[in-house]
Write a protein that holds these residues in place. Structure first.
Motif, PDB file in Angstrom:
ATOM      1  N   VAL A   1      27.212   3.919 -46.059  1.00 39.33           N
ATOM      2  CA  VAL A   1      26.926   4.329 -44.681  1.00 39.33           C
ATOM      3  C   VAL A   1      26.733   5.838 -44.606  1.00 39.33           C
ATOM      4  CG1 VAL A   1      27.913   4.490 -42.372  1.00 39.33           C
ATOM      5  CG2 VAL A   1      28.085   2.356 -43.645  1.00 39.33           C
ATOM      6  N   SER A   2      27.569   6.579 -45.289  1.00 37.31           N
ATOM      7  CA  SER A   2      27.468   8.039 -45.269  1.00 37.31           C
ATOM      8  C   SER A   2      26.136   8.509 -45.848  1.00 37.31           C
ATOM      9  CB  SER A   2      28.630   8.652 -46.055  1.00 37.31           C
ATOM     10  OG  SER A   2      29.874   8.278 -45.501  1.00 37.31           O
ATOM     11  N   MET A   3      25.716   7.914 -46.960  1.00 42.55           N
ATOM     12  CA  MET A   3      24.468   8.326 -47.587  1.00 42.55           C
ATOM     13  C   MET A   3      23.272   7.991 -46.695  1.00 42.55           C
ATOM     14  SD  MET A   3      25.262   9.894 -50.283  1.00 42.55           S
ATOM     15  CE  MET A   3      23.587  10.058 -50.896  1.00 42.55           C
ATOM     16  N   VAL A   4      23.279   6.814 -46.060  1.00 45.66           N
ATOM     17  CA  VAL A   4      22.170   6.435 -45.182  1.00 45.66           C
ATOM     18  C   VAL A   4      22.065   7.405 -44.007  1.00 45.66           C
ATOM     19  CG1 VAL A   4      21.373   4.680 -43.568  1.00 45.66           C
ATOM     20  CG2 VAL A   4      22.151   4.011 -45.837  1.00 45.66           C
ATOM     21  N   ILE A   5      23.217   7.743 -43.414  1.00 44.22           N
ATOM     22  CA  ILE A   5      23.210   8.686 -42.286  1.00 44.22           C
ATOM     23  C   ILE A   5      22.675  10.037 -42.721  1.00 44.22           C
ATOM     24  CG2 ILE A   5      24.678   9.914 -40.650  1.00 44.22           C
ATOM     25  CD1 ILE A   5      26.476   7.478 -40.573  1.00 44.22           C
ATOM     26  N   CYS A   6      23.093  10.505 -43.891  1.00 43.19           N
ATOM     27  CA  CYS A   6      22.623  11.804 -44.389  1.00 43.19           C
ATOM     28  C   CYS A   6      21.112  11.805 -44.581  1.00 43.19           C
ATOM     29  CB  CYS A   6      23.323  12.152 -45.703  1.00 43.19           C
ATOM     30  SG  CYS A   6      25.062  12.592 -45.540  1.00 43.19           S
ATOM     31  N   VAL A   7      20.570  10.725 -45.157  1.00 47.24           N
ATOM     32  CA  VAL A   7      19.123  10.648 -45.386  1.00 47.24           C
ATOM     33  C   VAL A   7      18.372  10.650 -44.057  1.00 47.24           C
ATOM     34  CG1 VAL A   7      17.284   9.167 -46.253  1.00 47.24           C
ATOM     35  CG2 VAL A   7      19.342   9.519 -47.625  1.00 47.24           C
ATOM     36  N   VAL A   8      18.879   9.911 -43.081  1.00 48.11           N
ATOM     37  CA  VAL A   8      18.217   9.854 -41.776  1.00 48.11           C
ATOM     38  C   VAL A   8      18.218  11.227 -41.107  1.00 48.11           C
ATOM     39  CG1 VAL A   8      18.386   8.906 -39.446  1.00 48.11           C
ATOM     40  CG2 VAL A   8      18.689   7.404 -41.428  1.00 48.11           C
ATOM     41  N   VAL A   9      19.347  11.924 -41.148  1.00 45.99           N
ATOM     42  CA  VAL A   9      19.435  13.249 -40.521  1.00 45.99           C
ATOM     43  C   VAL A   9      18.507  14.240 -41.206  1.00 45.99           C
ATOM     44  CG1 VAL A   9      20.972  15.201 -40.121  1.00 45.99           C
ATOM     45  CG2 VAL A   9      21.765  12.893 -39.650  1.00 45.99           C
ATOM     46  N   ILE A  10      18.468  14.232 -42.544  1.00 45.17           N
ATOM     47  CA  ILE A  10      17.583  15.153 -43.262  1.00 45.17           C
ATOM     48  C   ILE A  10      16.127  14.861 -42.922  1.00 45.17           C
ATOM     49  CG2 ILE A  10      16.764  15.814 -45.551  1.00 45.17           C
ATOM     50  CD1 ILE A  10      19.593  15.365 -46.589  1.00 45.17           C
ATOM     51  N   GLY A  11      15.765  13.572 -42.870  1.00 48.79           N
ATOM     52  CA  GLY A  11      14.396  13.223 -42.514  1.00 48.79           C
ATOM     53  C   GLY A  11      14.015  13.684 -41.122  1.00 48.79           C
ATOM     54  N   CYS A  12      14.941  13.553 -40.179  1.00 51.09           N
ATOM     55  CA  CYS A  12      14.662  14.009 -38.809  1.00 51.09           C
ATOM     56  C   CYS A  12      14.506  15.530 -38.753  1.00 51.09           C
ATOM     57  CB  CYS A  12      15.786  13.553 -37.880  1.00 51.09           C
ATOM     58  SG  CYS A  12      15.853  11.769 -37.612  1.00 51.09           S
ATOM     59  N   MET A  13      15.332  16.255 -39.510  1.00 50.52           N
ATOM     60  CA  MET A  13      15.249  17.717 -39.479  1.00 50.52           C
ATOM     61  C   MET A  13      13.979  18.222 -40.159  1.00 50.52           C
ATOM     62  SD  MET A  13      17.722  18.567 -37.649  1.00 50.52           S
ATOM     63  CE  MET A  13      17.411  20.321 -37.809  1.00 50.52           C
ATOM     64  N   LEU A  14      13.457  17.471 -41.124  1.00 52.86           N
ATOM     65  CA  LEU A  14      12.215  17.890 -41.773  1.00 52.86           C
ATOM     66  C   LEU A  14      10.995  17.594 -40.912  1.00 52.86           C
ATOM     67  CD1 LEU A  14      12.878  16.778 -45.471  1.00 52.86           C
ATOM     68  CD2 LEU A  14      12.950  19.100 -44.522  1.00 52.86           C
TER      69      LEU A  14
ATOM     70  N   THR B   1       8.969  18.410 -38.064  1.00 55.78           N
ATOM     71  CA  THR B   1       8.857  19.567 -37.178  1.00 55.78           C
ATOM     72  C   THR B   1       8.726  19.161 -35.715  1.00 55.78           C
ATOM     73  OG1 THR B   1       7.756  20.744 -38.968  1.00 55.78           O
ATOM     74  CG2 THR B   1       7.597  21.705 -36.776  1.00 55.78           C
ATOM     75  N   ALA B   2       7.989  18.089 -35.452  1.00 56.68           N
ATOM     76  CA  ALA B   2       7.799  17.654 -34.072  1.00 56.68           C
ATOM     77  C   ALA B   2       9.122  17.256 -33.423  1.00 56.68           C
ATOM     78  CB  ALA B   2       6.819  16.484 -34.026  1.00 56.68           C
ATOM     79  N   TRP B   3      10.041  16.742 -34.217  1.00 56.68           N
ATOM     80  CA  TRP B   3      11.314  16.306 -33.664  1.00 56.68           C
ATOM     81  C   TRP B   3      12.332  17.445 -33.594  1.00 56.68           C
ATOM     82  CZ3 TRP B   3      16.446  15.986 -35.083  1.00 56.68           C
ATOM     83  CH2 TRP B   3      17.260  15.148 -34.305  1.00 56.68           C
ATOM     84  N   SER B   4      12.305  18.340 -34.609  1.00 56.62           N
ATOM     85  CA  SER B   4      13.345  19.356 -34.718  1.00 56.62           C
ATOM     86  C   SER B   4      12.963  20.698 -34.100  1.00 56.62           C
ATOM     87  CB  SER B   4      13.690  19.575 -36.198  1.00 56.62           C
ATOM     88  OG  SER B   4      12.550  20.066 -36.906  1.00 56.62           O
ATOM     89  N   SER B   5      11.728  20.852 -33.599  1.00 59.47           N
ATOM     90  CA  SER B   5      11.312  22.157 -33.076  1.00 59.47           C
ATOM     91  C   SER B   5      12.146  22.583 -31.870  1.00 59.47           C
ATOM     92  CB  SER B   5       9.826  22.111 -32.700  1.00 59.47           C
ATOM     93  OG  SER B   5       9.596  21.103 -31.729  1.00 59.47           O
ATOM     94  N   TRP B   6      12.636  21.609 -31.081  1.00 65.56           N
ATOM     95  CA  TRP B   6      13.411  21.967 -29.899  1.00 65.56           C
ATOM     96  C   TRP B   6      14.705  22.685 -30.265  1.00 65.56           C
ATOM     97  CZ3 TRP B   6      18.266  20.724 -27.941  1.00 65.56           C
ATOM     98  CH2 TRP B   6      18.487  21.095 -26.608  1.00 65.56           C
ATOM     99  N   TYR B   7      15.245  22.408 -31.476  1.00 64.00           N
ATOM    100  CA  TYR B   7      16.507  23.012 -31.896  1.00 64.00           C
ATOM    101  C   TYR B   7      16.333  24.457 -32.350  1.00 64.00           C
ATOM    102  CZ  TYR B   7      18.318  18.268 -31.715  1.00 64.00           C
ATOM    103  OH  TYR B   7      18.688  17.013 -31.286  1.00 64.00           O
ATOM    104  N   GLN B   8      15.093  24.920 -32.446  1.00 63.57           N
ATOM    105  CA  GLN B   8      14.846  26.303 -32.840  1.00 63.57           C
ATOM    106  C   GLN B   8      14.809  27.199 -31.603  1.00 63.57           C
ATOM    107  OE1 GLN B   8      11.360  26.317 -35.327  1.00 63.57           O
ATOM    108  NE2 GLN B   8      12.257  24.954 -36.858  1.00 63.57           N
ATOM    109  N   SER B   9      15.905  27.169 -30.880  1.00 60.02           N
ATOM    110  CA  SER B   9      16.085  27.987 -29.687  1.00 60.02           C
ATOM    111  C   SER B   9      17.579  28.197 -29.509  1.00 60.02           C
ATOM    112  CB  SER B   9      15.482  27.298 -28.454  1.00 60.02           C
ATOM    113  OG  SER B   9      16.175  26.089 -28.178  1.00 60.02           O
ATOM    114  N   PRO B  10      18.002  29.202 -28.745  1.00 63.87           N
ATOM    115  CA  PRO B  10      19.445  29.427 -28.574  1.00 63.87           C
ATOM    116  C   PRO B  10      20.184  28.190 -28.067  1.00 63.87           C
ATOM    117  CG  PRO B  10      18.216  31.326 -27.807  1.00 63.87           C
ATOM    118  CD  PRO B  10      17.202  30.289 -28.132  1.00 63.87           C
TER     119      PRO B  10
END
Length: 306
Positions: free
Chosen positions: A233-246, A248-257
């Motif tokens: 479970v831990s490995m699956v969650i880690c892979v999903v989070v890394i994929g989401c952060m890579l 750009t369309a999904w993670s661009s909002w987090y590049q702000s204060p």
């Protein structure tokens, strides 16, 4: 890269250079640990965290921490946002714990078996008629590896002139297990009353500890499936989070204060979830029978020993 990012890279390089020089100077000066001096609270937590890893990871502890620090600085410099770097460094540092959720339980069983072996050795040596303190000091070379550092520290404190009862109390705090507290209570009782039959008591306690270790191994065999599920479970969650952060369309909002604050909260919640899964798969030591010594009492004892 923008000018601000280049400036941040330069600052990170300067920090790494200063840290490397400080570490080099510290190593060149040499560090001789004082067996009579207790570890600080922070050092104790780091040692306990390090002790939950397998031996191969413990030997790579410094490279692991260095890699995590470098990853933090590089990701921070590349993205320009600190939370991205902190989460990346935390992922590197936490990976061995995710891959090895059951190491602490196995190590505890090994320590119990080692403690039983050590008690058998003490019982054999003590029949020669020497005192308990002399017996412990003579057993250092024969101490099993899982408890050898604690036995060396105990023998060092006794050799430094610390009162036997106080040295045994510090020994109990270092082992931090209800089973080992039974051993320390026996030591402390004999140090006060010095009655006969210590060898028989040591042998009987060793038999009990060996039986507890055998029972614990049976329990750990049943918990292996839980640990395997926790790791998956831990490995699956880690892979999903890394994929989401890579993405750009999904993670661009987090590049702000504001996005950094939200990302820090989500990262903390994610880390807490992983630690919760690890706690489910971890076997806790038996409850302590001896109250841990407060820090100021440890410093007073070690100061008196010197």
């Amino acid at each position: 890269m923008t000018t601000s990012q280049l400036a941040l890279v330069a600052a990170c390089c300067a920090v790494l250079f200063i840290a490397a020089v400080a570490a080099a100077v510290r190593e060149l000066r040499g560090r001789v640990p004082d067996p009579a001096k207790p570890t600080s609270r922070l050092t104790g937590r780091i040692q306990r965290a390090k002790g939950e890893l397998p031996q191969q990871w413990q030997r790579r502890w410094r490279p692991l921490v260095t890699t995590a620090a470098i990853t933090t600085l590089v990701v921070w410099a590349w993205t320009g946002w600190p939370v991205h770097g902190l989460l990346a460094g935390a992922a590197v540092l936490g990976l061995p714990y995710v891959l090895n959720p059951g190491t602490a339980a196995t190590q505890r069983i090994d320590r119990l078996e080692a403690l039983g072996q050590w008690l058998n050795h003490l019982a054999g040596v003590h029949t020669a008629g020497i005192s308990l303190v002399q017996t412990i000091r003579a057993s250092v070379k024969a101490a099993p590896a899982p408890i050898a550092p604690e036995v060396r520290a105990l023998a060092g404190r006794l050799a430094a002139g610390m009162e036997a009862e106080d040295a045994f109390a510090l020994f109990a705090d270092e082992l931090a297990d209800g089973v080992s507290d039974h051993v320390v209570l026996l030591f402390q009782s004999h140090a006060v009353y010095k009655g006969p039959g210590l060898s028989d008591a040591l042998e009987a306690l060793a038999v009990t500890i060996h039986q507890q270790a055998a029972d614990a191994r049976d329990i750990e065999a049943d918990r292996a499936k839980v640990r395997k599920s926790s790791r998956m479970v831990s490995m699956v969650i880690c892979v999903v989070v890394i994929g989401c952060m890579l993405n750009t369309a999904w993670s661009s909002w987090y590049q702000s204060p504001l996005g950094q604050i939200v990302l820090a909260v989500l990262g903390g919640a994610f880390a807490w979830t992983l630690s919760w899964l690890r706690r489910i798969a971890r076997t806790r030591p038996d409850p302590r029978l001896i109250d841990p010594l407060p820090t100021h009492a440890q410093l007073t004892l070690t100061g008196g020993a010197r």
